[in-house]
Structures are given as structure tokens and as C-alpha cells.
Design an enzyme around this catalytic site. Structure first.
Site, PDB file in Angstrom:
ATOM      1  N   GLU A 173       0.813  -1.238   0.000  1.00  0.00           N
ATOM      2  CA  GLU A 173       0.000   0.000   0.000  1.00  0.00           C
ATOM      3  C   GLU A 173       0.838   1.276   0.000  1.00  0.00           C
ATOM      4  OE1 GLU A 173      -3.004  -0.151   3.087  1.00  0.00           O
ATOM      5  OE2 GLU A 173      -4.096  -1.720   2.045  1.00  0.00           O
ATOM      6  N   GLU A 292      -5.888  -8.465   0.229  1.00  0.00           N
ATOM      7  CA  GLU A 292      -6.571  -8.017   1.456  1.00  0.00           C
ATOM      8  C   GLU A 292      -8.026  -7.774   1.088  1.00  0.00           C
ATOM      9  OE1 GLU A 292      -4.997  -4.980   4.023  1.00  0.00           O
ATOM     10  OE2 GLU A 292      -2.934  -5.478   3.443  1.00  0.00           O
TER      11      GLU A 292
HETATM   12  O1  AHR Z   1      -5.450  -5.542   7.422  1.00  0.00           O
HETATM   13  C1  AHR Z   1      -5.293  -4.348   8.121  1.00  0.00           C
HETATM   14  C2  AHR Z   1      -4.527  -3.285   7.333  1.00  0.00           C
HETATM   15  O2  AHR Z   1      -5.294  -2.852   6.261  1.00  0.00           O
HETATM   16  C3  AHR Z   1      -3.220  -3.693   6.708  1.00  0.00           C
HETATM   17  O3  AHR Z   1      -2.146  -3.612   7.575  1.00  0.00           O
HETATM   18  C4  AHR Z   1      -3.059  -2.696   5.612  1.00  0.00           C
HETATM   19  O4  AHR Z   1      -2.285  -3.191   4.539  1.00  0.00           O
HETATM   20  C5  AHR Z   1      -4.471  -2.341   5.223  1.00  0.00           C
HETATM   21  O5  AHR Z   1      -4.661  -0.983   5.103  1.00  0.00           O
END
Ligand code: AHR
Length: 508
Positions: A173, A292
Site C-alpha cells: 500500500e 486483502e
Molecule cells: O489488514 C489491516 C490493514 O489494512 C493492513 O495492515 C493494511 O495493509 C491495510 O490498510
């Protein structure tokens, strides 16, 4: 009662089911690792300090790949802090989540845990505060067989054989201002390209994942992917996608339809990647690693992480999931499977305690959240090929996503066994749906059928330490198989998996 139809054709194959769709994510964040996976002294702890109750639930969940060690955490992480004798490992601040990282668990311990759980590791590199050299170092430690400094250090630390990690995330990210090392698409694209070139020089066959946007709501969404892929198209295999959904201001209708947003997100990233490929006159197709995804009540996150001090394993975003959340999780998996021609890896974030399907208490029990069930059943039943699933459903209006279908579904067909699995949600919060599943084009008869449904009169009901099985999957007794398919009634706000076993039609 609504009426809906699903029509399936065994020749209309989207792609084989990628087992990597059923991935998860373990971040050194809150209590995911410490008192989640790992708790020496817990009554169920094994010889390595891992909770065997959590290991058993992880196996039951059916996860295949695990992204590690972060997340935002990784962008400030020094991997070498977590190797060698434990008593010599430094304690460090974790600036992402304002916790203290003790480094009791590092890559060697985690790899042991992953081997016990029979899960492939997807390793995320720190490209936030670090770069090419550290990427090469961690690769040498993990994958070089022997005879070099870091490979031999791993062997000294107890791992004679290399770990053979195939999937590598080139950072996390880096389009987000909250990220250590936040930078421009151009600067990140150059760093990712240099890192990819170096890793490929070390081991050509690695599968490399370049960072896409941290969400489709980012102002740079689209442009970020395009610029980053211009730098890396020939060097990487995947671009990442991240998405979290929640119910905003009691707008249940939109929340239940958020898989439509995931569909659109995936289609947009595919279009962007393909446009770069076309411009480069490349025949290669970039895959999507949706590494994610989940329901996360981000709006409740305001006062976290704690700003009043630094703690080891603080309670951070331990969202308690209800029936509606589980229906949405099941629907997000439907969306991921539907795109199996391009989404060939995905990780639900995260595995334990932190927005997770498994919850634990220190020195106490481990239990399944509501969201555990659709994941586990989909991972168990989705086999063979994903079929193009033609859905005929009534629709409804949503405030966020416009017109949305009441019923959403995806099906898989395993030619080896003849089994067809249909995963389906009813998004209406008052009316059931009578669904007709039409397998006429299979030219087979249905030999046996079973269905299980997650629903409840109280869609806000959750599982807790005291009531661990308040919400489970229950057999759906309103399933009626017939010669060319089945009919089933789906209650309001429900997720259902139907398995139909087929056999050739008797001749004559
Ligand atoms: O999963 C929680 C967080 O969400 C992670 O650390 C990050 O990559 C995302 O913003």
C-alpha cells in the site's frame, strides 16, 4: 416470495478454481500473532508455543496460502530482528499500529507454523523503509539452499532446507499517506521494477506481486496501477487489490450488495492492466492478487490504535461479526470466484483476532466467528472449474451501488466427480427467494443433493466466547432435487451452499 433462476452449462467454463483463492493474512498487528497463533503457556500450546486449538480451526477453515508479515507493519519491519536466539532479539516500536514488537515470532517460527497448517507462504517485503538489498537478503535467507552467508545462517537457526517461497509482494500500500515510505506511483514503480529485476536474477521462477491501490476509493486509483505497471509489466505476475466493506449509517441494502462493487473494482483493474499490456504490445496477462479483502468496520476504528502508550499485542480492530457480515463475506467470495480467470490469488484479512474469522482469548478459548462458515464451506466445496453462472433475479435499488440483484451466485463443476457446487446469497432482508437451479445442459441426472444455509431471525446475532455456536451453517430442508437440477428456498439475508452430485442419465 421472490423467484429466481440459475442456469448452468458445463461447457461455459470461466477458469479452473484456483486453490490460492482461499488465502488468508497474518500480520504482526494487535493479537493476530501474539495470543492469536502463538501463546506459549496456553493449555493448547504445542512444543513451539503455537496454539493447537487455533491450528485446528485454521485447518478446518481450509486456507491454502498466507500473506505474511504485513500489511502496514511490514513497511517498517526489519526481518533480521526475528531470527536467531530469542533472548537476543530486539524489542522495537511498530509505528504502523503503535505496538511493541517483541520479535519472539519471526520468519523461522512462522514457517514452522505454516508447515504445520499446510499453508503456502506469500512473503511481503518491506519497500517502505528498505529496498533492493534487504529484499535480496531475505530471499537469500528463505530460498537459497546452502553455501552462502544467509543461507547458512538459516541452517544454523534450525532450517536445513530452504523454504522455497514462491509468491513475493513488492511492498504494501505505498499509495497510502499512512504508509511508512508513502510515495508516488512513479517512484514506487521504479523501486518495484529494480527489486523485481534483482529477485529474478536470484531466482527467475518467483511469482511477483506489485502493489495496486490500497482501495478503489483512493484518488489515484487507476492512474496508480497504470503508472506502476508501465514500469513493471514484464517483470511481475500480479497486481494487488485491497478492499474492505462495512455497513454505513444503517444502509443494509447497500452493504449486502457490496460484492457488486468488488466486481466493478476487479473489472476496472483488469481493464487498466490490459490497456498497459496492449500499449506494450504484450501477450502476457497480469493476474490479480486480491490479497486483502474483508468486512471491516473501519469507521469504528477512530480511537485505535492506542495513543496512550506502547503495548505488546494490544486489542486492535477485533470486530465481532454478525449474520449480515457473514452473508457479505460469502458474497465477496462469490465475486472472487466469478473472476477466477484473472483473480488467481486472494487473502482474507486477517486470520486470527484482527478482523478475523477466528477469535481467541488469552489463556482462554478459540472460536469461529460467523464469517468462518461461508469461507470454510466454499473452500471445501469449490472444486474443478468455475462455471459462467447465468442468474435471473429480481433487483432492488441501493443508495451506494445503484440497482443490484436480489440473488447473487456462482457455481463450480468438478468433471472428475460430477459434483456441482452453487454458492448463493439472498440479499433481501424481508422476503425469501425460491431458486430454481437448472442443470438441463449437463445431460445428467442428479444423484444426491445437500444444502446448508447461514441465516437467523436476528441478522445482528454473533458468536461470542460464551455462545460460540450461536450462528452456524444448518442443513437447508427446503431443497428439492429433480431430474435436471433442484429447487431451494433461501431465507432473507442468507448465504447458502448447494452440492449436487450428478450421474449419467440411464439410457432408454
Ligand atoms: O489488514 C489491516 C490493514 O489494512 C493492513 O495492515 C493494511 O495493509 C491495510 O490498510
Amino acid at each position: 416470495m421472490h423467484l429466481a433462476h440459475v442456469t448452468l452449462d458445463p461447457a461455459a467454463v470461466v477458469a479452473p478454481v484456483s486453490r490460492r483463492t482461499f488465502g488468508t493474512f497474518v500480520e504482526h498487528m494487535g493479537r493476530c500473532v501474539y495470543t492469536g497463533l502463538y501463546e506459549p503457556g496456553h493449555p493448547s500450546a504445542d512444543e513451539d508455543g503455537f496454539r493447537s486449538d487455533v491450528l485446528a480451526l485454521t485447518r478446518e477453515l481450509g486456507v491454502t496460502v498466507v500473506r505474511y508479515p504485513g500489511g502496514n507493519f511490514v513497511s517498517g519491519y526489519r526481518w533480521e530482528d526475528g531470527i536467531g536466539p530469542r533472548e537476543q532479539r530486539p524489542r522495537r516500536r511498530d509505528l504502523a499500529w503503535r505496538g511493541i514488537e517483541t520479535n519472539e515470532v519471526g520468519i523461522d517460527e512462522f514457517a514452522r507454523w505454516a508447515a504445520k497448517a499446510d499453508i503456502e507462504i506469500m512473503y511481503a517485503l518491506n519497500l517502505g523503509t528498505r529496498g533492493v538489498q534487504e529484499a535480496l537478503d531475505v530471499h537469500e535467507y528463505l530460498n537459497q539452499p546452502a553455501g552462502t552467508h544467509l543461507a547458512d545462517l538459516r541452517r544454523t537457526n534450525g532450517a536445513e532446507k530452504p523454504y522455497g517461497v514462491r509468491m513475493w509482494c513488492l511492498g504494501n500500500e505505498l499509495d497510502g499517506p499512512w504508509q511508512l515510505g508513502y510515495t508516488s506511483a512513479d517512484a514506487y514503480g521504479q523501486l518495484a521494477a529494480a527489486t523485481a529485476r534483482a529477485l529474478r536474477a536470484a531466482e527467475p521462477g518467483l511469482e511477483l506481486i506489485v502493489c495496486g491501490s490500497s482501495s478503489s476509493a483512493m484518488p489515484t486509483f487507476g492512474a496508480w496501477e497504470a503508472t506502476v505497471l508501465e514500469h513493471t509489466y514484464d517483470l511481475v505476475d500480479y497486481v494487488s487489490c485491497h478492499a474492505y466493506y462495512e455497513e454505513h449509517d444503517g444502509d443494509l441494502g447497500s452493504f449486502l450488495a457490496c460484492a457488486a462493487d468488488m466486481d466493478h473494482f476487479i473489472d476496472s483493474v483488469v481493464a487498466t492492466a490490459d490497456s498497459i499490456g496492449a500499449r506494450l504490445r504484450s501477450k502476457k496477462k497480469i493476474q490479480l492478487s486480491f490479497d486483502e479483502w474483508n468486512v471491516w468496520y473501519l469507521s469504528r476504528f477512530q480511537n485505535q490504535p492506542p495513543t496512550d502508550g506502547w503495548q505488546v499485542a494490544p486489542r486492535v480492530i477485533e470486530d465481532e461479526y454478525n449474520v449480515a457480515d457473514a452473508v457479505v463475506v460469502g458474497n465477496l467470495l462469490i465475486s472472487l470466484l466469478r473472476h477466477s480467470d484473472r483473480v488467481t490469488a486472494a487473502c482474507q484479512a486477517q486470520l486470527v483476532n484482527v478482523i478475523a474469522p477466528i477469535r481467541t482469548e488469552p489463556r482462554g478459548p478459540a472460536w469461529r466467528q460467523t464469517t468462518f462458515h461461508p469461507f470454510a464451506r466454499t473452500a471445501a466445496l469449490a472444486r474443478g472449474d468455475v462455471l459462467r453462472t447465468v442468474v435471473d433475479s429480481p433487483s432492488y435499488q441501493t443508495a451506494r451501488y445503484g440497482e443490484a440483484a436480489v440473488l447473487d451466485a456462482v457455481a463450480t463443476h468438478d468433471p472428475a466427480t460430477g459434483d456441482v457446487a452453487i454458492f448463493v446469497v439472498n440479499r433481501d432482508d424481508t422476503r425469501p427467494v425460491q431458486l430454481t437451479i437448472d442443470l438441463t445442459r449437463f445431460g445428467l441426472t442428479v444423484r444426491s443433493a445437500e444444502a446448508s444455509t447461514l441465516s437467523d431471525d436476528d441478522i445482528r446475532a454473533t458468536n461470542t466466547a460464551d455462545q460460540q455456536d450461536r450462528i452456524i451453517l444448518r442443513p437447508n430442508r427446503q431443497l428439492t432435487p429433480n431430474t435436471s437440477g433442484a429447487q431451494i428456498v433461501l431465507p432473507p439475508v442468507s448465504w447458502t451452499a448447494v452440492r449436487l452430485s450428478t450421474q449419467p442419465r440411464p439410457v432408454g
